[in-house]
Design a protein around this motif. Sequence first.
Motif, PDB file in Angstrom:
ATOM      1  N   GLY A  49       2.829  -9.198  -8.487  1.00  0.00           N
ATOM      2  CA  GLY A  49       3.642  -8.415  -7.573  1.00  0.00           C
ATOM      3  C   GLY A  49       5.018  -8.170  -8.156  1.00  0.00           C
ATOM      4  N   TRP A  50       5.808  -7.407  -7.436  1.00  0.00           N
ATOM      5  CA  TRP A  50       7.174  -7.161  -7.887  1.00  0.00           C
ATOM      6  C   TRP A  50       8.101  -7.074  -6.671  1.00  0.00           C
ATOM      7  N   ALA A  51       9.362  -7.239  -6.935  1.00  0.00           N
ATOM      8  CA  ALA A  51      10.362  -7.127  -5.879  1.00  0.00           C
ATOM      9  C   ALA A  51      11.525  -6.291  -6.383  1.00  0.00           C
ATOM     10  N   ALA A  52      11.934  -5.323  -5.582  1.00  0.00           N
ATOM     11  CA  ALA A  52      13.177  -4.586  -5.828  1.00  0.00           C
ATOM     12  C   ALA A  52      14.192  -5.164  -4.851  1.00  0.00           C
ATOM     13  N   ALA A  53      15.114  -5.978  -5.387  1.00  0.00           N
ATOM     14  CA  ALA A  53      15.989  -6.760  -4.520  1.00  0.00           C
ATOM     15  C   ALA A  53      17.445  -6.612  -4.941  1.00  0.00           C
ATOM     16  N   PRO A  54      18.364  -6.753  -3.986  1.00  0.00           N
ATOM     17  CA  PRO A  54      19.785  -6.716  -4.334  1.00  0.00           C
ATOM     18  C   PRO A  54      20.162  -7.915  -5.204  1.00  0.00           C
ATOM     19  N   GLU A  55      21.226  -7.772  -5.936  1.00  0.00           N
ATOM     20  CA  GLU A  55      21.654  -8.788  -6.896  1.00  0.00           C
ATOM     21  C   GLU A  55      21.848 -10.156  -6.253  1.00  0.00           C
ATOM     22  N   TRP A  56      22.385 -10.193  -5.036  1.00  0.00           N
ATOM     23  CA  TRP A  56      22.753 -11.466  -4.426  1.00  0.00           C
ATOM     24  C   TRP A  56      21.580 -12.379  -4.116  1.00  0.00           C
ATOM     25  N   ILE A  57      20.360 -11.830  -4.075  1.00  0.00           N
ATOM     26  CA  ILE A  57      19.208 -12.670  -3.728  1.00  0.00           C
ATOM     27  C   ILE A  57      18.209 -12.813  -4.875  1.00  0.00           C
ATOM     28  N   ARG A  58      18.472 -12.220  -6.017  1.00  0.00           N
ATOM     29  CA  ARG A  58      17.495 -12.282  -7.115  1.00  0.00           C
ATOM     30  C   ARG A  58      17.291 -13.712  -7.629  1.00  0.00           C
TER      31      ARG A  58
ATOM     32  N   TYR B  56       0.816  -1.215   0.000  1.00  0.00           N
ATOM     33  CA  TYR B  56       0.000   0.000   0.000  1.00  0.00           C
ATOM     34  C   TYR B  56       0.851   1.267   0.000  1.00  0.00           C
ATOM     35  N   GLY B  57       2.149   1.122  -0.138  1.00  0.00           N
ATOM     36  CA  GLY B  57       3.060   2.247   0.036  1.00  0.00           C
ATOM     37  C   GLY B  57       2.837   3.405  -0.914  1.00  0.00           C
ATOM     38  N   MET B  58       2.303   3.138  -2.108  1.00  0.00           N
ATOM     39  CA  MET B  58       2.079   4.201  -3.085  1.00  0.00           C
ATOM     40  C   MET B  58       0.776   4.959  -2.834  1.00  0.00           C
ATOM     41  N   LEU B  59      -0.046   4.466  -1.909  1.00  0.00           N
ATOM     42  CA  LEU B  59      -1.363   5.063  -1.671  1.00  0.00           C
ATOM     43  C   LEU B  59      -1.332   5.996  -0.459  1.00  0.00           C
TER      44      LEU B  59
ATOM     45  N   PRO C  93       1.358 -14.939 -17.507  1.00  0.00           N
ATOM     46  CA  PRO C  93       1.950 -14.060 -18.529  1.00  0.00           C
ATOM     47  C   PRO C  93       0.991 -12.960 -18.973  1.00  0.00           C
ATOM     48  N   LEU C  94      -0.305 -13.285 -19.032  1.00  0.00           N
ATOM     49  CA  LEU C  94      -1.283 -12.277 -19.438  1.00  0.00           C
ATOM     50  C   LEU C  94      -1.330 -11.138 -18.429  1.00  0.00           C
ATOM     51  N   SER C  95      -1.395 -11.466 -17.153  1.00  0.00           N
ATOM     52  CA  SER C  95      -1.438 -10.428 -16.128  1.00  0.00           C
ATOM     53  C   SER C  95      -0.169  -9.587 -16.146  1.00  0.00           C
ATOM     54  N   GLN C  96       0.981 -10.221 -16.322  1.00  0.00           N
ATOM     55  CA  GLN C  96       2.236  -9.479 -16.393  1.00  0.00           C
ATOM     56  C   GLN C  96       2.257  -8.544 -17.600  1.00  0.00           C
ATOM     57  N   ALA C  97       1.754  -9.039 -18.734  1.00  0.00           N
ATOM     58  CA  ALA C  97       1.724  -8.213 -19.950  1.00  0.00           C
ATOM     59  C   ALA C  97       0.782  -7.027 -19.785  1.00  0.00           C
ATOM     60  N   LEU C  98      -0.365  -7.249 -19.137  1.00  0.00           N
ATOM     61  CA  LEU C  98      -1.314  -6.160 -18.899  1.00  0.00           C
ATOM     62  C   LEU C  98      -0.686  -5.079 -18.019  1.00  0.00           C
ATOM     63  N   ALA C  99      -0.026  -5.501 -16.940  1.00  0.00           N
ATOM     64  CA  ALA C  99       0.608  -4.536 -16.038  1.00  0.00           C
ATOM     65  C   ALA C  99       1.704  -3.757 -16.758  1.00  0.00           C
TER      66      ALA C  99
ATOM     67  N   LEU D 264       8.933  -5.323  -1.529  1.00  0.00           N
ATOM     68  CA  LEU D 264       7.868  -6.068  -2.187  1.00  0.00           C
ATOM     69  C   LEU D 264       6.666  -5.166  -2.441  1.00  0.00           C
ATOM     70  N   GLY D 265       6.150  -5.190  -3.661  1.00  0.00           N
ATOM     71  CA  GLY D 265       4.957  -4.415  -4.012  1.00  0.00           C
ATOM     72  C   GLY D 265       3.949  -5.288  -4.737  1.00  0.00           C
ATOM     73  N   SER D 266       2.761  -4.750  -4.977  1.00  0.00           N
ATOM     74  CA  SER D 266       1.692  -5.526  -5.606  1.00  0.00           C
ATOM     75  C   SER D 266       0.819  -4.630  -6.474  1.00  0.00           C
ATOM     76  N   PHE D 267       0.618  -5.044  -7.725  1.00  0.00           N
ATOM     77  CA  PHE D 267      -0.291  -4.312  -8.603  1.00  0.00           C
ATOM     78  C   PHE D 267      -1.750  -4.520  -8.203  1.00  0.00           C
ATOM     79  N   SER D 268      -2.051  -5.601  -7.497  1.00  0.00           N
ATOM     80  CA  SER D 268      -3.438  -5.851  -7.108  1.00  0.00           C
ATOM     81  C   SER D 268      -3.939  -4.817  -6.115  1.00  0.00           C
ATOM     82  N   LYS D 269      -3.033  -4.109  -5.431  1.00  0.00           N
ATOM     83  CA  LYS D 269      -3.442  -3.104  -4.456  1.00  0.00           C
ATOM     84  C   LYS D 269      -3.494  -1.693  -5.048  1.00  0.00           C
TER      85      LYS D 269
END
Length: 236
Positions: A75-84, A37-40, A100-106, A61-66
């Motif tokens: 959802g998405w993750a902004a993560a350091p290289e060592w854990i990707r 909910y961080g963007m809201l 894939p459809l949901s990812q393409a829509l987002a 961690l974020g989510s387009f569903s929110k």
Amino acid sequence: MPNFQNPRGVTLAEARGPEIVEICREAVIPIVEDIPYGMLSFEPRKLTSLHELDPEHVIYLGSFSKVLAPGLRVGWAAAPEWIRRPLQLASESTVICASPLSQALAADYIAHHDFRGIIAHAAAVYAERAAALIGAFDGRLPEGSTLTQPHGGFFSWVTLPEGWTTAALLDAAIEEQVVFVPAPRSVHRARVRENCGWRSPSSRRSGSPRGRGGWGWRSSAPPAQCSGLAEPVAGA
């Protein structure tokens, strides 16, 4: 979940963020910052994420569903290289492949629409609804109750006075054509999570505790001691 937390609707104090990051960095403990909910935010001032303070040790961690559409389970993750790579393997072992459809829509929506403008508009709508929620409860909760004031997201948290339980309120609420789910665990039996993101201000006023006394609570005494209340449910 530091900002606009579910279920309490609270936000981590700004001074605490750097302290938490420093403690975890010294102890070599990675932080998972779950912030759907961080963007809201209801306020124009941008809150600094823990990931911004230490991008090498904090997984965001974020989510387009929110923030875009509830049915868009991406959802998405902004993560350091060592854990990707470990995150990718964990995702594959759980869901094999996100839709894939949901990812393409987002991806298409972000690329071809004013994504941030839409988010800002949605946050303004939710701010109005949150204000309506807080206003609807004004003077209608039992004496000694508390209600968190959200600064973003969807939720507010009602804490009832000693002796009250949400289960005991349910029958009285049903009489007013209002239904909620009573808290099942003893630690939260006197607390109610309010969602301020769904209903419009007008319907919110009709669905909140009605009249001067609310859902039948006409004194500061617990439900079993209040005249005119439905009997508490078994085990309340």
